[in-house]
Enzyme design. Structure first.
Site, PDB file in Angstrom:
ATOM      1  N   HIS A 265       0.838  -1.211   0.000  1.00  0.00           N
ATOM      2  CA  HIS A 265       0.000   0.000   0.000  1.00  0.00           C
ATOM      3  C   HIS A 265       0.873   1.262   0.000  1.00  0.00           C
ATOM      4  CE1 HIS A 265      -3.622   2.399   1.193  1.00  0.00           C
ATOM      5  NE2 HIS A 265      -2.688   3.172   1.724  1.00  0.00           N
ATOM      6  N   GLU A 266       1.771   1.348   0.958  1.00  0.00           N
ATOM      7  CA  GLU A 266       2.619   2.548   1.060  1.00  0.00           C
ATOM      8  C   GLU A 266       3.548   2.628  -0.155  1.00  0.00           C
ATOM      9  OE1 GLU A 266       1.643   4.622   3.186  1.00  0.00           O
ATOM     10  OE2 GLU A 266       0.484   3.275   4.473  1.00  0.00           O
ATOM     11  N   HIS A 269       1.779   4.500  -2.775  1.00  0.00           N
ATOM     12  CA  HIS A 269       1.878   5.954  -2.552  1.00  0.00           C
ATOM     13  C   HIS A 269       3.246   6.462  -3.005  1.00  0.00           C
ATOM     14  CE1 HIS A 269      -1.793   6.807  -0.360  1.00  0.00           C
ATOM     15  NE2 HIS A 269      -1.548   5.915   0.578  1.00  0.00           N
ATOM     16  N   GLU A 295      -4.875   7.511  -2.939  1.00  0.00           N
ATOM     17  CA  GLU A 295      -5.366   6.203  -2.477  1.00  0.00           C
ATOM     18  C   GLU A 295      -5.732   5.303  -3.654  1.00  0.00           C
ATOM     19  OE1 GLU A 295      -5.027   5.009   0.428  1.00  0.00           O
ATOM     20  OE2 GLU A 295      -4.438   6.874   1.428  1.00  0.00           O
TER      21      GLU A 295
END
Ligand code: ZN
Length: 501
Positions: A265-266, A269, A295
């Site tokens: 997830h990160e 980003h 997101e």
């Protein structure tokens, strides 16, 4: 000054502002990672001074005169210069409506609030965090009234995270999701349940760290510009520009999947932030345009890619190499079903894709109610428990796993949560579009992220903030965003996993 002298001066001022941002970002990152426990006051001291200096530079005569002069020659400016001017005008016009002393006091409040939140969560002590939370909500209401008196305060903050977002739009969006997801969750609840024992065991920090680095390598993250740290709550931050990005994770020793999906997830980003064109660095245009688009990228890699059958088949041998004893006797199919186990739960960041948006809706309802003066901050803990029972049917045993679980409110990020659900839905529509150009599953099966990353770079990342978020999304999709692609994706995937007709 002629137009070219004006723009040169404008970029020089933006560059100076980015240096303050660099220092501020680094101090926050340090506070969340390696700074000694009792150093929050020390950081607040420096941050107070830095934010005062940057406020003065942003709202001082030099900048205001320059913005006026540039506005007079707006038609002569390049597209890039015009967009910088538009963003600077918006930010600075709002900033100067907040008195300097209140602006600085707020920055100091956030440092103290984040620090207290850490210990409050650790000790399951909502009461110690409450005074900060009350002050944050009060500041958010006041700033909204100062900056946009014509808007409802909560709408103002929603719009800060996603251009044009309002409670009206959020309500319609969440209703669309609910109509399809609630029946899906019910039918999954009645189906034969998969088990997730293969995710559990004893996974040391060292092994998980090595596996995290491997995941970042597979994702194609440039390790010369992005490092990995560990924190209570995983996050991503850029330091001054897209040329230095930091991501963090949190290791749970009894479950490797928690950190695995935080890293992915990160990492999403980070890829987005790092993908800005180099000539956007040190300007208003650098980095991601909105939290919804941000997101869409993080949840794209985490779920649409990371929780896909193709990726799990590819990564399973890597998992076996990382955790040979724990994974022995298990199969890729077991891992695929385990990481996609749909079960109402307590923790948002660990929730499955199907129930995830319900966690977001709870936070949306709560923060909205406080912003609209229908709920007091002191009652958030009780209301949190009530809504978890109502929406997810679970009993929240304590505040640590309840109202204190997320760091957002302590960082003043009120109005952020809907971006998670919107971003998830944007991601599904983006994937549908990407599939017209790329055989996504074939790439993932080989662990080849390059075509996927290059597509995202071309369509999304490189543009930074050149377009508004809704314009960018429409240019990527070639049509208006429609959440039906998200609910279609979820239904199709989970009906297959749970053998539902
Ligand atoms: Zn995120």
């Amino acid at each position: 000054m002629n137009t070219s002298e004006l723009t040169n001066k404008f970029y020089d001022l933006q560059s100076r502002l980015s240096a303050y941002r660099h220092a501020v970002d680094l101090i926050y990152y340090d506070g969340a990672t390696t700074a000694p426990k009792a150093s929050a006051e020390n950081r607040a001291h420096a941050l107070g001074i830095l934010s005062e200096e940057s406020y003065k530079l942003s709202t001082g005569d030099e900048m205001l005169t320059l913005l006026d002069d540039l506005a007079k020659v707006r038609d002569e400016l390049s597209e890039k210069d015009r967009r910088c001017l538009e963003l600077a005008e918006k930010e600075i016009n709002e900033m100067k409506k907040i008195p300097l002393d209140e602006y600085v006091a707020y920055q100091e409040l956030i440092v103290a609030a984040e620090d207290t939140w850490h210990s409050a969560k650790e000790n399951d002590d909502f009461a110690s965090f409450l005074p900060y939370l009350e002050k944050i909500f009060a500041a958010k209401k006041r700033f909204a009234e100062l900056c946009a008196p014509d808007k409802k305060p909560y709408d103002y903050w929603l719009g800060q995270f996603e251009d044009g977002l309002t409670t009206e739009k959020c309500d319609a969006f969440f209703e669309t999701l609910k109509a399809r997801l609630v029946p899906l969750i019910e039918s999954i609840g009645k189906a034969a349940q998969n088990d997730d024992s293969c995710l559990h065991g004893d996974f040391s920090d060292e092994k998980q760290l090595a596996f995290s680095h491997k995941l970042m390598e597979i994702m194609g993250i440039d390790r010369n510009r992005c490092i990995l740290g560990t924190t209570e709550h995983p996050f991503t931050t850029s330091i001054g520009s897209h040329k230095d990005v930091r991501i963090t994770t949190n290791f749970k020793n009894d479950n490797f999947a928690s950190s695995m999906f935080s890293v992915i997830h990160e990492g999403g980003h980070a890829l987005y932030d790092m993908g800005s064109c180099d000539d956007l660095a040190y300007t208003y245009l650098d980095g991601g345009v909105s939290m919804g688009i941000h997101e869409s990228q993080s949840r794209f890699y985490e779920n649409l890619i990371g929780r896909s059958e193709a990726f799990i088949n590819y990564v399973f041998p890597v998992l076996c190499e990382a955790f040979p004893e724990e994974m022995s006797g298990h199969t890729a199919d077991e891992v695929y079903k385990a990481i996609n186990l749909v079960t109402p739960s307590l923790i948002r960041t660990e929730a499955d894709e199907v129930t995830y948006c319900l966690h977001v809706m709870i936070r949306y309802e709560l923060e909205r109610a406080v912003m609209e003066d229908r709920l007091e901050a002191k009652d958030l803990s009780t209301e949190w428990k009530r809504l978890y029972k109502e929406y997810l049917g679970v009993d929240v045993p304590n505040d640590r796993m309840g109202v204190l679980q997320d760091s957002h409110w302590s960082g003043g990020m009120i109005g952020y949560f809907p971006s998670y659900a919107l971003g998830s839905a944007y991601g599904a529509h983006i994937l549908k579009k990407m599939r017209e150009d790329i055989d996504v599953d074939a790439c993932i099966s080989k662990g080849d992220f390059t075509p996927i990353n290059e597509w995202n770079r071309k369509m999304i990342w490189r543009h930074g903030c050149m377009m508004k978020s809704d314009e960018l999304l429409e240019s990527v999709l070639g049509e208006s965003f429609d959440p039906v692609h998200y609910t279609d994706y979820l239904e199709e995937k989970y009906k297959k996993i749970y053998n539902l007709v």
